[in-house]
Design a protein around this motif. Sequence first.
Motif, PDB file in Angstrom:
ATOM      1  N   SER A  14       3.078 -31.036  17.684  1.00 37.61           N
ATOM      2  CA  SER A  14       3.084 -29.289  17.481  1.00 37.61           C
ATOM      3  C   SER A  14       3.458 -29.327  18.869  1.00 37.61           C
ATOM      4  N   ARG A  18       6.700 -28.208  21.467  1.00 34.77           N
ATOM      5  CA  ARG A  18       5.703 -26.876  21.999  1.00 34.77           C
ATOM      6  C   ARG A  18       6.539 -26.896  23.661  1.00 34.77           C
ATOM      7  N   HIS A  56       7.614 -22.678  16.389  1.00 30.86           N
ATOM      8  CA  HIS A  56       6.968 -21.860  17.587  1.00 30.86           C
ATOM      9  C   HIS A  56       7.454 -20.808  18.472  1.00 30.86           C
TER      10      HIS A  56
END
Length: 204
Positions: A14, A18, A56
């Motif tokens: 993750s 990002r 995000h």
Amino acid sequence: MNHRNIEDKRHLRSLKTRIKLLEAAREVFLQEGFQKATISQMINKASIGYGTAYVHFGGKEDLLIVLMEGVMEQFFEIAEISFLPKSKQEAEEIIRKQANDFLKMAEAERDMMQVFEQAIGVSSLVSDKWKAIREKFIQRISTDVAYAQQNGLARSEVNHEIVARGWFFTNEMYLWEIVRDEHHSSVEEIARTIASVYVTGLYL
């Protein structure tokens, strides 16, 4: 593989996504400017799925705000330099160096700052973020002015928050002139002059 490891791997993935998206956004903003840039271009450049991207960030404004925070954090590190002068002369040296470093940073980050300026003019979200960043600087400067007053170095009858606001706005005005490449003097001369005038007016 235990639950913790799965969570750690997911978190790492993750985080990588990002970062990838922010790097792509930076490139697209620099290439297209704020208004023409689209989140689709950023997602394509980052080679990630739309669904993943929107987990995000809500849109290009969100991406720009995170990039703005990152750039302005470098400026804030300059404001955070320890300010414990023992004399007017020492105060002026620190203040001049801070002003010089602050304006030099504007020069170094000119391309991205130009994108921020465009965004501040058209997006209330980005404009509000800039106001919040500005207040953070003003509070920090205000603390330094109050310190100088408490230690008998600066005029005690003036309001330290108003002084701080005035000093930041002076720096901000020159920051945008440098970003637009409209300044008529060198950064060093600007910093030296505004610091001298500021210190002469405030310090005893």
